[in-house]
Write a protein that holds these residues in place. Structure first.
Motif, PDB file in Angstrom:
ATOM      1  N   LEU A  13      45.819   8.928  59.739  1.00 48.51           N
ATOM      2  CA  LEU A  13      45.818   9.094  58.285  1.00 48.51           C
ATOM      3  C   LEU A  13      46.439   7.886  57.592  1.00 48.51           C
ATOM      4  O   LEU A  13      45.910   7.403  56.593  1.00 48.51           O
ATOM      5  CB  LEU A  13      46.559  10.370  57.881  1.00 48.51           C
ATOM      6  N   LEU A  16      43.931   4.924  57.737  1.00 47.81           N
ATOM      7  CA  LEU A  16      42.818   5.082  56.793  1.00 47.81           C
ATOM      8  C   LEU A  16      43.287   4.961  55.350  1.00 47.81           C
ATOM      9  O   LEU A  16      42.595   4.395  54.508  1.00 47.81           O
ATOM     10  CB  LEU A  16      42.123   6.423  57.022  1.00 47.81           C
ATOM     11  N   GLU A  17      44.487   5.463  55.078  1.00 46.24           N
ATOM     12  CA  GLU A  17      45.035   5.347  53.731  1.00 46.24           C
ATOM     13  C   GLU A  17      45.359   3.894  53.402  1.00 46.24           C
ATOM     14  O   GLU A  17      45.110   3.422  52.287  1.00 46.24           O
ATOM     15  CB  GLU A  17      46.278   6.221  53.592  1.00 46.24           C
ATOM     16  N   ILE A  22      41.054   6.799  52.187  1.00 45.36           N
ATOM     17  CA  ILE A  22      41.465   8.165  51.866  1.00 45.36           C
ATOM     18  C   ILE A  22      42.777   8.139  51.099  1.00 45.36           C
ATOM     19  O   ILE A  22      43.454   7.104  51.017  1.00 45.36           O
ATOM     20  CB  ILE A  22      41.649   9.037  53.134  1.00 45.36           C
ATOM     21  N   ARG A  23      43.138   9.284  50.560  1.00 45.35           N
ATOM     22  CA  ARG A  23      44.484   9.510  50.018  1.00 45.35           C
ATOM     23  C   ARG A  23      44.943  10.808  50.644  1.00 45.35           C
ATOM     24  O   ARG A  23      44.229  11.816  50.605  1.00 45.35           O
ATOM     25  CB  ARG A  23      44.455   9.627  48.502  1.00 45.35           C
ATOM     26  N   SER A  24      46.100  10.815  51.270  1.00 39.71           N
ATOM     27  CA  SER A  24      46.566  12.027  51.929  1.00 39.71           C
ATOM     28  C   SER A  24      47.933  12.440  51.411  1.00 39.71           C
ATOM     29  O   SER A  24      48.797  11.607  51.135  1.00 39.71           O
ATOM     30  CB  SER A  24      46.609  11.839  53.446  1.00 39.71           C
ATOM     31  N   VAL A  29      43.614  15.987  52.180  1.00 39.39           N
ATOM     32  CA  VAL A  29      43.071  14.646  52.392  1.00 39.39           C
ATOM     33  C   VAL A  29      41.928  14.466  51.401  1.00 39.39           C
ATOM     34  O   VAL A  29      40.998  15.261  51.367  1.00 39.39           O
ATOM     35  CB  VAL A  29      42.553  14.451  53.829  1.00 39.39           C
ATOM     36  N   VAL A  30      42.013  13.429  50.583  1.00 36.06           N
ATOM     37  CA  VAL A  30      40.982  13.137  49.590  1.00 36.06           C
ATOM     38  C   VAL A  30      40.239  11.887  50.035  1.00 36.06           C
ATOM     39  O   VAL A  30      40.859  10.842  50.309  1.00 36.06           O
ATOM     40  CB  VAL A  30      41.608  12.920  48.191  1.00 36.06           C
ATOM     41  N   ILE A  31      38.928  11.979  50.123  1.00 34.25           N
ATOM     42  CA  ILE A  31      38.110  10.833  50.493  1.00 34.25           C
ATOM     43  C   ILE A  31      37.902   9.962  49.263  1.00 34.25           C
ATOM     44  O   ILE A  31      37.399  10.421  48.251  1.00 34.25           O
ATOM     45  CB  ILE A  31      36.754  11.292  51.074  1.00 34.25           C
ATOM     46  N   ARG A  32      38.274   8.701  49.380  1.00 30.88           N
ATOM     47  CA  ARG A  32      38.140   7.764  48.268  1.00 30.88           C
ATOM     48  C   ARG A  32      36.941   6.843  48.451  1.00 30.88           C
ATOM     49  O   ARG A  32      36.368   6.365  47.469  1.00 30.88           O
ATOM     50  CB  ARG A  32      39.414   6.923  48.138  1.00 30.88           C
ATOM     51  N   ARG A  34      33.710   7.079  50.860  1.00 33.70           N
ATOM     52  CA  ARG A  34      32.905   7.710  51.909  1.00 33.70           C
ATOM     53  C   ARG A  34      32.100   6.677  52.702  1.00 33.70           C
ATOM     54  O   ARG A  34      32.041   6.737  53.933  1.00 33.70           O
ATOM     55  CB  ARG A  34      31.978   8.753  51.298  1.00 33.70           C
ATOM     56  N   LEU A  37      34.299   5.003  55.186  1.00 33.09           N
ATOM     57  CA  LEU A  37      34.604   5.865  56.331  1.00 33.09           C
ATOM     58  C   LEU A  37      33.433   5.895  57.310  1.00 33.09           C
ATOM     59  O   LEU A  37      33.633   5.840  58.526  1.00 33.09           O
ATOM     60  CB  LEU A  37      34.922   7.287  55.872  1.00 33.09           C
TER      61      LEU A  37
END
Length: 60
Positions: A13, A16-17, A22-24, A29-32, A34, A37
Motif C-alpha cells: 500500500l 502504490l501510494e 492509490i490513497r489509503s 483504499v481509493v484508486i487514484r 486505474r 495500476l
C-alpha cells in the motif's frame, strides 16, 4: 482475504501510494490512477476475474 501477512500489505500500500496510484487510510483504499495500476500489474490484471467468471459466473 489476500493470504499474506499484514506487513506485506502495508508495504504494498505504501509503495502504490508513493507512486500516486492509490490513497489509503485505515480500512479504505481509493484508486487514484486505474490505468497506472493496470500498467504496474504487468499483464496480470483481469486474469483472476476472468478465471472466476469462467468457473463460477459473473461477479455481479
Amino acid at each position: 482475504m489476500l493470504g499474506t501477512r499484514r506487513p506485506g500489505v502495508t508495504i504494498a500500500l505504501q509503495t502504490l501510494e508513493g507512486k500516486g496510484l492509490i490513497r489509503s487510510t485505515r480500512g479504505e483504499v481509493v484508486i487514484r490512477d486505474r490505468a497506472g495500476l493496470i500498467k504496474i500489474a504487468a499483464g496480470s490484471y483481469g486474469k483472476p476475474e476472468a478465471e472466476y467468471a469462467r468457473l463460477i459466473g459473473q461477479l455481479h
